[in-house]
Design a protein around this motif. Structure first.
Motif, PDB file in Angstrom:
ATOM      1  N   ASP A 133      23.066  39.340  31.227  1.00 12.06           N
ATOM      2  CA  ASP A 133      22.947  40.945  31.271  1.00 12.06           C
ATOM      3  C   ASP A 133      24.054  41.644  31.657  1.00 12.06           C
ATOM      4  OD1 ASP A 133      22.133  39.747  33.718  1.00 12.06           O
ATOM      5  OD2 ASP A 133      21.934  41.722  34.354  1.00 12.06           O
ATOM      6  N   THR A 173      20.745  31.206  44.163  1.00  8.48           N
ATOM      7  CA  THR A 173      19.708  31.460  44.972  1.00  8.48           C
ATOM      8  C   THR A 173      18.521  32.218  43.951  1.00  8.48           C
ATOM      9  OG1 THR A 173      21.065  31.716  46.764  1.00  8.48           O
ATOM     10  CG2 THR A 173      19.031  32.740  47.084  1.00  8.48           C
ATOM     11  N   THR A 174      19.169  33.242  43.269  1.00  2.52           N
ATOM     12  CA  THR A 174      18.195  34.203  42.266  1.00  2.52           C
ATOM     13  C   THR A 174      17.567  33.232  41.288  1.00  2.52           C
ATOM     14  OG1 THR A 174      19.962  35.641  42.660  1.00  2.52           O
ATOM     15  CG2 THR A 174      18.357  36.090  40.945  1.00  2.52           C
ATOM     16  N   ASP A 230      27.869  32.735  44.340  1.00  2.00           N
ATOM     17  CA  ASP A 230      27.678  33.939  43.735  1.00  2.00           C
ATOM     18  C   ASP A 230      27.324  33.856  42.222  1.00  2.00           C
ATOM     19  OD1 ASP A 230      27.642  36.325  45.334  1.00  2.00           O
ATOM     20  OD2 ASP A 230      29.409  37.029  44.150  1.00  2.00           O
TER      21      ASP A 230
END
Ligand code: GDP
Length: 419
Positions: free
Chosen positions: A147, A27-28, A23
């Protein structure tokens, strides 16, 4: 070390893994790295933000997400014409796959540790960090999700020091955090990179805004001090009160990173595409090429004698199969890292682990959205072999007829028991 002409290409290779707590954004981050390197390579002409997003969405639908155990990408270091090959090795991120993580650690030369900046260093990131320590993998840290509500760059930097007991070397500082995250200050070059579109793909480079000046100067001084500790030349300059150039500072930090004495820390938001290009530049700047890591060792069969296999395409073949995947079209794909020598399609190799001669069929380099058939894989390269019938994960492949050598065995720890 002198680098021969045949080894020259290796200076522009980076074999990296991306490690993270589940998490945190592995991946991102991987997706965005593939997006930017793909754009760099294929569609440099897309300026329009909407088109970029469309392309990214399509890629996502088609599954740009890393599916190969090793993906080859190309990156031109920003501000230069230098082309690099960045091989991204998939490192499983879940704690119960610890053995697989350990296996993948052996085939990479450096790693990007991704942290969720609203969470700092989480328990699983600690596990992966320790594994990287055991395998002596140099790392840079990426404080992701700048962010997000609760994001704090300082939290990640402090946690690296306190929870991981490592020396963080923050080479960047965020301009604004949470939904005010607008840009990144490059502390080494004293430049501000401001994101001028919502996508994060357009960047304006300018001087450091006045409001950040004191903070950034203070951080730069601390960075120079940390770098001087690991680099004698810089220490001399430091003692004489001389200001190092950006290149000198990068070189010293690179040295400290490769020696695992310091860990550069960067920041960004992979979800918003912010900071990913700078992260790629940092991979080039700080993580080692295959020539800068210790040569892999092997043990001669029936003796205690060890041999080293430095990264050299002209040396004896020494390769490690690190992942087997079943492919619906071509069948069994054996992912290999070549440490030394050159693996050629159609040749015979000796599987020293299984004590069997095997024929190499076709060879592939896997890109984010294509496969490239190649006739050879050279030292330092990673790719997939079609046609090996017996090779399993962790097997050593050497030249047919060469002295029988087994590459250092993986010291598999006790299985992790899930509570
Ligand atoms: P992984 O488990 O480490 O592979 O993490 P993912 O990449 O799947 O991300 C986990 C979640 O965090 C997803 O919902 C992402 O959209 C989100 N995420 C990833 N990067 C960022 C980021 O930079 N900012 C924010 N706000 N969310 C992010």
């Amino acid at each position: 070390m002198t680098i021969t002409k045949a080894q020259q290409y290796l200076t522009n290779f980076r074999n990296i893994g991306i490690a993270a707590h589940i998490d945190a954004g592995k991946t991102t981050t991987t997706e965005r790295i593939l997006f930017f390197t793909g754009r760099n390579r294929n569609i440099g002409e897309v300026h329009d933000g909407a088109a970029t997003m469309d392309w990214m969405e399509q890629e996502r639908e088609r599954g740009i997400t890393i599916t190969a155990a090793a993906t080859t990408a190309n990156w031109t270091r920003s501000g230069t014409n230098e082309e690099y090959v960045v091989n991204i090795i998939d490192t499983p991120g879940h704690v119960d796959f610890t053995i697989e993580v350990e296996r993948s650690m052996r085939v990479l030369d450096g790693a990007v540790a991704v942290f969720d900046s609203s969470q700092g260093v989480e328990p699983q990131s600690e596990t992966v960090w320790r594994q990287a320590d055991r395998y002596g993998v140099p790392r840079i840290a990426f404080s992701n999700k700048m962010d997000k509500t609760g994001a704090s760059f300082d939290l990640v930097v402090n946690d690296i020091r306190e929870r991981l007991g490592a020396i963080p070397a923050p080479v960047q500082y965020p301009m604004g955090q949470e939904n005010e995250f607008k840009g990144i200050i490059d502390i080494i070059r004293m430049q501000a990179h401001t994101f001028t579109n919502d996508l994060g793909t357009e960047i304006t480079v300018s001087d450091v805004p006045e409001q950040y000046m004191d903070k950034v100067r203070e951080m730069r001084a601390a960075l120079i001090e940390a770098a001087a500790e690991v680099d004698e030349d810089l220490m001399m300059m430091y003692l004489e009160g001389e200001e190092p150039t950006a290149e000198q500072l990068v070189a010293a930090i690179r040295k400290g990173t490769i020696e695992k004495k310091i860990f550069p820390v960067l920041c960004g938001s992979s979800l918003k595409n912010k900071g990913v290009q700078l992260l790629l530049d940092a991979v080039i700047d700080y993580l080692p090429s295959p020539l800068e890591v210790p040569a892999i060792k092997g043990t001669l069969e029936d003796s205690e004698e060890t041999r080293e296999f430095p990264a050299d395409p002209e040396g004896k073949l020494a390769a490690l199969a690190f992942k087997i995947m079943a492919d619906p079209y071509v069948g069994r794909l054996t992912f290999v890292r070549i440490y030394s020598g050159t693996l050629t399609s159609g040749s015979y190799v000796y599987n020293a682990s299984k004590e069997k001669r095997e024929r190499v069929g076709r060879l592939l380099k896997m890109h984010a959205n294509s496969r490239e058939e190649v006739t050879e894989l050279r030292a330092g390269e990673l790719g997939a072999v079609i046609g090996l019938k017996d090779a399993g994960t962790g097997n050593t492949l050497i030249g047919d007829g060469d002295d029988r050598v087994l590459l250092e065995s993986i010291d598999i720890p006790e299985p992790v028991i899930k509570l």
